[in-house]
Write an enzyme that holds these catalytic residues in place. Structure first.
Site, PDB file in Angstrom:
ATOM      1  N   HIS A 291       0.864  -1.187   0.000  1.00  0.00           N
ATOM      2  CA  HIS A 291       0.000   0.000   0.000  1.00  0.00           C
ATOM      3  C   HIS A 291       0.896   1.230   0.000  1.00  0.00           C
ATOM      4  O   HIS A 291       2.020   1.212   0.526  1.00  0.00           O
ATOM      5  CB  HIS A 291      -0.871  -0.042   1.263  1.00  0.00           C
ATOM      6  CG  HIS A 291      -1.955   0.984   1.317  1.00  0.00           C
ATOM      7  ND1 HIS A 291      -1.716   2.313   1.617  1.00  0.00           N
ATOM      8  CD2 HIS A 291      -3.290   0.872   1.151  1.00  0.00           C
ATOM      9  CE1 HIS A 291      -2.865   2.968   1.623  1.00  0.00           C
ATOM     10  NE2 HIS A 291      -3.835   2.128   1.341  1.00  0.00           N
TER      11      HIS A 291
ATOM     12  N   CYS B 298      -4.684   2.564  -3.784  1.00  0.00           N
ATOM     13  CA  CYS B 298      -3.446   3.025  -3.146  1.00  0.00           C
ATOM     14  C   CYS B 298      -2.362   1.956  -3.214  1.00  0.00           C
ATOM     15  O   CYS B 298      -1.600   1.750  -2.264  1.00  0.00           O
ATOM     16  CB  CYS B 298      -3.691   3.450  -1.698  1.00  0.00           C
ATOM     17  SG  CYS B 298      -4.795   4.868  -1.526  1.00  0.00           S
TER      18      CYS B 298
ATOM     19  N   GLN C  85      -4.794  -5.242   6.726  1.00  0.00           N
ATOM     20  CA  GLN C  85      -5.717  -6.167   6.061  1.00  0.00           C
ATOM     21  C   GLN C  85      -5.710  -7.570   6.662  1.00  0.00           C
ATOM     22  O   GLN C  85      -6.567  -8.385   6.316  1.00  0.00           O
ATOM     23  CB  GLN C  85      -5.374  -6.250   4.567  1.00  0.00           C
ATOM     24  CG  GLN C  85      -5.556  -4.956   3.803  1.00  0.00           C
ATOM     25  CD  GLN C  85      -7.006  -4.515   3.721  1.00  0.00           C
ATOM     26  OE1 GLN C  85      -7.924  -5.316   3.802  1.00  0.00           O
ATOM     27  NE2 GLN C  85      -7.214  -3.211   3.562  1.00  0.00           N
TER      28      GLN C  85
ATOM     29  N   LYS D 195     -10.742  -0.934  10.011  1.00  0.00           N
ATOM     30  CA  LYS D 195     -10.696  -2.174   9.232  1.00  0.00           C
ATOM     31  C   LYS D 195     -11.234  -3.363  10.032  1.00  0.00           C
ATOM     32  O   LYS D 195     -11.524  -4.406   9.458  1.00  0.00           O
ATOM     33  CB  LYS D 195      -9.266  -2.492   8.803  1.00  0.00           C
ATOM     34  CG  LYS D 195      -8.548  -1.385   8.068  1.00  0.00           C
ATOM     35  CD  LYS D 195      -9.037  -1.166   6.672  1.00  0.00           C
ATOM     36  CE  LYS D 195      -8.089  -0.212   5.929  1.00  0.00           C
ATOM     37  NZ  LYS D 195      -8.561   0.118   4.580  1.00  0.00           N
TER      38      LYS D 195
ATOM     39  N   ASP E 127       2.726  -4.591   8.206  1.00  0.00           N
ATOM     40  CA  ASP E 127       1.482  -3.835   8.004  1.00  0.00           C
ATOM     41  C   ASP E 127       0.329  -4.818   8.128  1.00  0.00           C
ATOM     42  O   ASP E 127       0.077  -5.625   7.237  1.00  0.00           O
ATOM     43  CB  ASP E 127       1.513  -3.182   6.620  1.00  0.00           C
ATOM     44  CG  ASP E 127       0.214  -2.456   6.267  1.00  0.00           C
ATOM     45  OD1 ASP E 127      -0.760  -2.532   7.046  1.00  0.00           O
ATOM     46  OD2 ASP E 127       0.173  -1.835   5.185  1.00  0.00           O
TER      47      ASP E 127
END
Length: 626
Positions: free
Chosen positions: A345, A586, A425, A448, A422
């Site tokens: 991202h 993104c 997700q 999220k 990260d």
């Protein structure tokens, strides 16, 4: 590949199934009981078939084409990996491959979508027919197949559909049970023992410290996930858009909030609103207690060792910027190298580009293959004496690919290189345990995981956080201030300048409570079956080209239909009440690897249903071609 993570799956008292008028179900006459038993025996005696729907065998790559690697030309050196080809996926698959657009081919449905939510109640009434269905309906015991194939996961067959309407009521059908996230509606039930790739090896990770949590025993069946009951907890799902029931398939962008999160946030402002810490009055004490309780919930959710390792930030983007500007500015200098991947991202690219521009460092990028997976053998080749940091996404927001985080961390640590993961997700879909992963930093956003926007968290190992300087100055993060010198609080407070989003932390804590109450392994299992069903169903759409067909992936179903603009597809779906995202998400370097500037991205959550997938695919079959 196995995914490390906590194996939280809290058990919650379940009410007995009840009929719409409130009477108990299951105490019917002997004839009804006998009928149920016979139907159940017929269903459960079937031998599960092997195979995984939606898996795509590797295809022969077309001639390779060079792919640009993320960087700022002329300002930040980007060192390529050792020479390899960057193949582009074809817009179609050879006709003898047996695939339609990369997914298993199947005939288009010849009838309106059927709601294959699966039955757990003891009644055996026929499945209600959607409007326009031919008379006779669909009987759960009739052996009729699902519109796009029987839902399954790694050879696991799931139980029969329940009675339901295809329409979503503008209001919940029955009052929400405020004491439990699970109700008495239809359930999705596993009726044989699966082998979920995201739970393999989970026993060795140990249970989360959340109260009542236990590690599942080997081969434990993930039983009931009561999707319809869960849906009643989400008020935003019960509305119409363009005259159609809302179908929310934009979960990778943001998730909707259960009433429990909305109530917790509102209750904070209603009764407890105050700034935190260093105040003598009652509301300040209440507010401080709620805020720090939220920090403890995040610690347990991530499996961190100490709540002092949890820093509250606005979200994943701010967390990565914090690490780049604090740890990075202190430890990375001219000629040093930062390893990223081609699927990141922008929030995990731009902060490192900024740091590289400030320090004279360089970026190195792990490339992708034609399925949207990392070319993993290139990663150790990139690790060298100048490597000072690795930043990698756990799950790609554009492709759904689940990366081999444990292996990446182990290889980096063998060279003394810290790793930031990260988790924006991965946290909605997979169990996480940062100690088992051995991550140095882990970041995620509340919105999220069904929490509020504008709040998120950074996990960092305590020695790293203590050695890092503050990256912002202001109130709350100081111990003493004179005009000559300022001394700072220890972590995490030294990174939390100013008044924090206290209500956001309260809402984040409520969202974690909700997810843990449902059971994250159960969520992962349900979503995996839903993903496979959807991948197979999308294969019936003529010309559809899937983008991201990794063997291990989470609930992302990006695609294009050559000759039809992505924006046109998204607008057509919106007219049917179906919300998807069309754009670069993104993640422009990842898109350009496939020769694209954008894709259409349906993305799933545990409150989505098989009926909603059917509606999506039927709408795509009706897409105007001109």
């Amino acid at each position: 590949m196995s995914l490390s993570g906590s194996t939280t799956n809290m058990s919650i008292p379940r009410a007995e199934p009840a009929s719409p008028d409130g009477t108990e179900v299951g105490s019917g006459d002997p004839l009804e009981t006998a009928l149920i038993s016979r139907v159940a025996n017929e269903i459960f005696s079937e031998t599960p078939r092997s195979g995984v729907r939606g898996e795509v065998p590797p295809t022969t790559s077309p001639p390779s084409a060079p792919a640009a690697v993320a960087g700022v030309p002329g300002t930040i050196p980007v060192i390529p990996a050792s020479p390899i080809n960057f193949p582009l996926l074809p817009s179609g698959v050879p006709g003898d491959s047996g695939l339609a657009g990369g997914y298993p081919s199947a005939s288009p449905p010849t009838h309106p979508p059927v709601h294959p939510i699966l039955q757990s109640s003891t009644t055996a009434e026929p499945l209600a027919s959607p409007p326009g269905t031919p008379s006779g309906g669909h009987n759960p015991g009739s052996g009729e197949s699902y519109p796009f194939g029987e839902p399954r996961c790694n050879g696991t067959v799931f139980g029969p559909r329940t009675s339901t309407n295809s329409e979503i009521s503008p209001e919940p059908e029955s009052p929400r049970n405020a004491n439990s996230v699970l109700g008495t509606a239809s359930a999705f039930e596993v009726v044989s023992t699966p082998d979920y790739y995201f739970l393999r090896g989970a026993d060795s990770l140990g249970a989360s410290t959340l109260p009542g949590a236990t590690a599942p025993s080997p081969g434990r069946t993930l039983s009931v996930l009561e999707v319809e009951a869960i849906r009643r907890d989400f008020p935003a799902l019960h509305q119409r858009v363009n005259g159609k029931p809302l179908i929310w398939l934009d979960n990778a962008a943001t998730t909707h909030k259960p009433q429990q999160v909305i109530d917790a946030t509102a209750e904070f402002y209603r009764r407890h609103n105050s700034n935190i810490h260093r105040a003598a009055h009652t509301l300040a004490a209440r507010s401080t207690e709620l805020f720090e309780a939220g920090r403890e919930k995040v610690r347990q959710f991530l499996g961190a060792a100490d709540s002092k390792e949890i820093v509250f930030v606005r979200g994943t983007t701010e967390a990565i910027n914090l690490v780049a500007q604090s740890y990075g500015r202190k430890n990375i200098g001219p000629g040093d190298e930062i390893i990223l991947t081609a699927m990141e991202h922008h929030a995990n690219i731009v902060p490192w580009q900024l740091l590289a521009g400030q320090t004279g460092a360089a970026l190195r990028v792990v490339p992708l293959n034609d399925r949207g997976e990392l070319v993993f053998e290139e990663f150790p080749k990139l690790l060298g004496p100048r490597t000072k940091f690795v930043a990698v996404t756990h799950v790609s927001n554009a492709l759904g690919t689940i990366n081999p985080i444990e292996e990446i961390i182990a290889l980096a640590h063998a060279r003394g290189v810290p790793v930031l993961v990260d988790g924006a997700q991965s946290t909605p879909h997979l169990p996480i345990n940062v100690q088992a992963l051995d991550a140095d930093f882990f970041v995620f956003s509340a919105h999220k995981i069904f929490g509020p926007t504008g709040i998120g968290a950074l996990y960092g190992k305590s020695p790293l956080l203590e050695a890092m300087p503050p990256w912002q100055g202001g109130g709350h993060m100081i111990r003493d201030v004179t005009f000559e010198k300022t001394t700072y609080q220890n972590a995490p407070e030294k990174f939390e300048a100013g008044t924090p989003d206290i209500a956001g932390v309260v809402g984040l804590g409520a969202a974690i409570d909700y997810l843990v109450g449902v059971g994250i392994p159960a969520i992962a299992a349900y979503e995996h079956a839903l993903l496979e069903y959807a991948a197979h169903a999308l294969g019936t759409v003529p010309g559809l080209r899937p983008i991201g067909t990794a063997v291990n992936k989470a609930s992302i179903l990006s695609f294009v239909i050559p000759g039809v603009a992505n924006e046109k597809i998204a607008k057509h779906l919106d007219q049917q009440g179906i919300a998807v995202r069309a754009g670069h998400h993104c993640a422009q370097p990842a898109q350009r690897h496939f020769g694209l500037e954008s894709t259409v991205r349906p993305s799933l959550a545990f409150y989505n249903t098989f009926a909603e997938v059917d509606a999506l695919v039927n709408a795509l079959h009706q897409l105007p071609k001109n």
